[in-house]
Design an enzyme around this catalytic site. Structure first.
Site, PDB file in Angstrom:
ATOM      1  N   HIS A 122     -18.794  10.595  -5.479  1.00 13.23           N
ATOM      2  CA  HIS A 122     -19.000  10.388  -6.914  1.00 13.23           C
ATOM      3  C   HIS A 122     -19.861  11.503  -7.480  1.00 13.23           C
ATOM      4  CE1 HIS A 122     -18.419   5.732  -7.176  1.00 13.23           C
ATOM      5  NE2 HIS A 122     -17.295   6.389  -7.397  1.00 13.23           N
TER       6      HIS A 122
ATOM      7  N   SER B  59     -24.846   7.176  -8.081  1.00 10.42           N
ATOM      8  CA  SER B  59     -25.985   6.353  -8.496  1.00 10.42           C
ATOM      9  C   SER B  59     -27.182   6.630  -7.604  1.00 10.42           C
ATOM     10  CB  SER B  59     -25.647   4.870  -8.368  1.00 10.42           C
ATOM     11  OG  SER B  59     -24.543   4.571  -9.163  1.00 10.42           O
TER      12      SER B  59
ATOM     13  N   HIS C  60     -23.391  10.636   0.377  1.00 11.01           N
ATOM     14  CA  HIS C  60     -22.557   9.573   0.948  1.00 11.01           C
ATOM     15  C   HIS C  60     -21.133   9.763   0.446  1.00 11.01           C
ATOM     16  CE1 HIS C  60     -24.228   8.024  -2.845  1.00 11.01           C
ATOM     17  NE2 HIS C  60     -23.038   7.458  -3.010  1.00 11.01           N
ATOM     18  N   VAL C  61     -20.194   9.314   1.265  1.00  8.52           N
ATOM     19  CA  VAL C  61     -18.774   9.486   0.955  1.00  8.52           C
ATOM     20  C   VAL C  61     -18.114   8.113   0.939  1.00  8.52           C
ATOM     21  CG1 VAL C  61     -16.604  10.498   1.772  1.00  8.52           C
ATOM     22  CG2 VAL C  61     -18.743  11.780   2.030  1.00  8.52           C
ATOM     23  N   HIS C  62     -17.271   7.891  -0.068  1.00  7.30           N
ATOM     24  CA  HIS C  62     -16.564   6.609  -0.210  1.00  7.30           C
ATOM     25  C   HIS C  62     -15.224   6.682   0.509  1.00  7.30           C
ATOM     26  CE1 HIS C  62     -19.146   5.395  -3.772  1.00  7.30           C
ATOM     27  NE2 HIS C  62     -19.394   6.694  -3.662  1.00  7.30           N
TER      28      HIS C  62
HETATM   29  O1  G7M Z   1     -22.018   5.789  -7.138  1.00  3.60           O
HETATM   30  P1  G7M Z   1     -22.463   6.085  -5.751  1.00  3.60           P
HETATM   31  O2  G7M Z   1     -21.642   7.187  -5.135  1.00  3.60           O
HETATM   32  O3  G7M Z   1     -23.946   6.376  -5.648  1.00  3.60           O
HETATM   33  O4  G7M Z   1     -22.130   4.790  -4.904  1.00  3.60           O
HETATM   34  C1  G7M Z   1     -23.063   4.067  -4.141  1.00  3.60           C
HETATM   35  C2  G7M Z   1     -22.341   3.031  -3.325  1.00  3.60           C
HETATM   36  O5  G7M Z   1     -23.287   2.349  -2.508  1.00  3.60           O
HETATM   37  C3  G7M Z   1     -21.669   1.954  -4.155  1.00  3.60           C
HETATM   38  O6  G7M Z   1     -20.296   1.879  -3.819  1.00  3.60           O
HETATM   39  C4  G7M Z   1     -22.445   0.675  -3.811  1.00  3.60           C
HETATM   40  O7  G7M Z   1     -21.640  -0.490  -3.824  1.00  3.60           O
HETATM   41  C5  G7M Z   1     -22.980   0.978  -2.448  1.00  3.60           C
HETATM   42  N1  G7M Z   1     -24.216   0.250  -2.145  1.00  3.60           N
HETATM   43  C6  G7M Z   1     -25.277   0.101  -2.958  1.00  3.60           C
HETATM   44  N2  G7M Z   1     -26.242  -0.589  -2.311  1.00  3.60           N
HETATM   45  C7  G7M Z   1     -27.513  -0.911  -2.852  1.00  3.60           C
HETATM   46  C8  G7M Z   1     -25.787  -0.871  -1.055  1.00  3.60           C
HETATM   47  C9  G7M Z   1     -26.361  -1.562   0.062  1.00  3.60           C
HETATM   48  O8  G7M Z   1     -27.484  -2.056   0.058  1.00  3.60           O
HETATM   49  N3  G7M Z   1     -25.571  -1.634   1.178  1.00  3.60           N
HETATM   50  C10 G7M Z   1     -24.305  -1.097   1.220  1.00  3.60           C
HETATM   51  N4  G7M Z   1     -23.627  -1.239   2.349  1.00  3.60           N
HETATM   52  N5  G7M Z   1     -23.760  -0.445   0.175  1.00  3.60           N
HETATM   53  C11 G7M Z   1     -24.490  -0.328  -0.954  1.00  3.60           C
END
Ligand code: G7M
Length: 331
Positions: A262, A266, A271-273
């Site tokens: 992203h 956030s 990190h990678v989705h």
């Molecule tokens: O938008 P961004 O690329 O920063 O995405 C962050 C991702 O982290 C999102 O898809 C959230 O659902 C995921 N996420 C956020 N938190 C707080 C947690 C968590 O505590 N544990 C896990 N496993 N994923 C999280």
């Protein structure tokens, strides 16, 4: 409707606060126990929740964001009805009660009262929630921002250094202080290593909405903007080993995956989705998602690609970063 800002932001909860799913997990859940599950199975921490306001309500997605108080602390609760699963259909048909609502010719309509374990609501709690969390779940108009490399240095970077959400949940994962039982794969190498685990949004009950996150062990890469060709070994490692681990665990080949970053994220820790292709994951639209394969190729052809390129991303009307762009005359 599904694409409104608050829903897109549903992916972004947490921080160093209590942030856990309060959901009933089947006893034979292959990911086993863990503190969160034990705690949530036996007590209803939401019984004293006092609703202040519904922040957003998406009837079609059966999704609601609620602001309220939990033991005198500000909290956000996200309620989302879980999908109907093919493997539970037999039980659903045989074990439910049907109440007839109307019949007309060949048409009839019923209320089906399913057994409670087939009628769950995925519940995510953020507590204590910051003002930023509460704002981000409120439905808001979005604007597309154009950020040059210089804008990043002069507007975005100073802002995120002061304002970004806490990374404590990320460090908890990397240090095995939280979600350790959920890890799907880990490469412990400090330079190119990462942890792969289910995203908070995925209840892991069906692969149709598979959503995993690969979190880098390196802690000094905030976002796409920090990437240069130096990080190519890390990115290639995440792509290759992440895909292999998903094939092994979920029997899903790389050709069925959408692997992306992203911008803006956030959380400013690389990190990678990994989501299943065809699943309309929040934040997978072209204005926010950058395919990892494209990122790798761009860095191969220009090592400083992400330092110099203009990047586009949406910001909500109430986002302070948007105000900073306006103040700088960039919007
Ligand atoms: O938008 P961004 O690329 O920063 O995405 C962050 C991702 O982290 C999102 O898809 C959230 O659902 C995921 N996420 C956020 N938190 C707080 C947690 C968590 O505590 N544990 C896990 N496993 N994923 C999280």
């Amino acid at each position: 409707m599904a694409d409104t800002a608050a829903k897109r932001e549903a992916d972004s909860v947490g921080g160093d606060e209590l942030s856990h799913k309060v959901k009933k997990v089947k006893a034979d859940d292959e990911n086993g126990g863990g503190d969160v599950k034990k705690e949530s199975e036996y007590e209803n921490i939401l019984s004293g929740f006092k609703t202040s306001k519904v922040l957003s309500d998406y009837a079609r997605e059966k999704l609601m964001f609620i602001h309220g108080k939990l033991a005198d602390q500000e909290a956000v609760v996200i309620l989302e009805k879980t999908p109907i699963r093919e493997d539970t259909l037999d039980e659903l048909f045989s074990g439910s009660r049907l109440k007839l609502e109307m019949r007309n010719d060949i048409y009839s309509k019923y209320r089906l009262q399913a057994p409670s374990h087939l009628n769950e609501i995925k519940t995510t709690v953020v507590c204590p929630a910051t003002e930023k969390h509460i704002k981000k779940y409120q439905s808001q108009e979005s604007f597309l921002v154009e950020e040059t490399g210089e804008d990043f240095q002069s507007i975005t970077l100073p802002y995120i250094q002061k304002q970004s959400l806490s990374l404590q949940w990320v460090y908890n994962i990397l240090e095995k202080k939280a979600e350790a039982d959920k890890i799907v794969y880990e490469d412990p190498d400090p330079e190119v290593g990462f942890v792969l685990l289910p995203d908070l949004k995925w209840d892991q009950k069906q692969v149709d909405d598979l959503y995993l996150l690969a979190i880098a062990h390196q802690r000094d890469i905030g976002s796409l903007r920090d990437l240069t060709s130096e990080q190519l070994p890390l990115l290639q490692n995440i792509l290759q080993k992440g895909k292999e681990a998903i094939l092994q665990r979920y029997n899903l080949p790389g050709s069925k995956l959408r692997v992306y970053l992203h911008y803006q994220p956030s959380y400013y820790h690389l990190h990678v989705h990994f989501t299943k292709l065809g699943y309309d994951a929040p934040g997978c639209g072209v204005e926010r998602a950058h395919l990892l394969t494209d990122v790798i190729q761009n860095l191969q052809s220009d090592p400083l690609y992400y330092k110099t390129r203009t990047l586009y991303f949406p910001l909500r009307a109430d986002d302070e970063l948007l105000s900073k762009f306006k103040e700088a005359g960039r919007l």
